[in-house]
Write an enzyme that holds these catalytic residues in place. Structure first.
Site: not given
Ligand code: DAT
Ligand code: MG
Length: 138
Positions: A9, A49, A57, A102, A117, A120, A131
């Site tokens: 990320k 997502y 959130f 993480r 974090n 993924h 995905e």
């Protein structure tokens, strides 16, 4: 053999730990089948997502994921899906064990912020297939 999607990320890219993460993957014996650095648009992140779209959130997660380039790839190996999830550690950095990516690198989120974090990983064979199709088209 199983395949899973991994993402480094924006926080992982910015912190300069792409190499350390890829080293862990290679040390673990997972094969990196495909990999690219991309600056995704909102549509791609929303598709990825999809299951989180209506969470309160989610807007913060989306903004975080659009905050800079990411590295996306496909790992293959025995039990790659659960094995990569184990290497990643718990979703919340404060709960992730030392020795996990993480646990070693992520910082606890400020209240109201997206959890940042570092990595993924797909959470099931179905989501891995979905995905991988989103990011690599097959
Ligand atoms: P994971 O990434 O461990 O599979 P997830 O799929 O439940 O976790 O959520 C995707 C990402 O969204 C997660 O890595 C960080 C963010 N996130 C999840 N729950 C959150 C929350 N309650 N507040 C802020 N961000 C959250
Ligand atoms: Mg998830």
């Amino acid at each position: 053999m199983e395949r899973t999607l991994f993402i480094i990320k924006p926080d992982g890219v910015k912190r300069g730990i792409i190499g350390q993460i890829l080293s862990r993957i290679e040390q673990r014996g997972f094969h990196i089948e495909q990999m690219k650095m991309v600056e995704p648009n909102q549509d791609l992140i929303d598709l990825h997502y999809q299951a989180l779209l209506d969470k309160p959130f989610y807007p913060a997660v989306r903004n975080f994921m659009l905050d800079g380039p990411i590295v996306v790839g496909v790992l293959a190996g025995e039990q790659a899906i659960s094995g990569w999830r184990t290497m990643m550690g718990a979703t919340r950095p404060e709960e992730a064990l030392p020795g996990t990516i993480r646990g070693d690198f992520a910082q606890a989120a400020a209240p109201g912020q997206a959890i940042q974090n570092i990595v993924h990983g797909s959470d099931s064979p179905e989501s891995a297939e979905r995905e991988i199709r989103i990011w690599f088209g097959h």
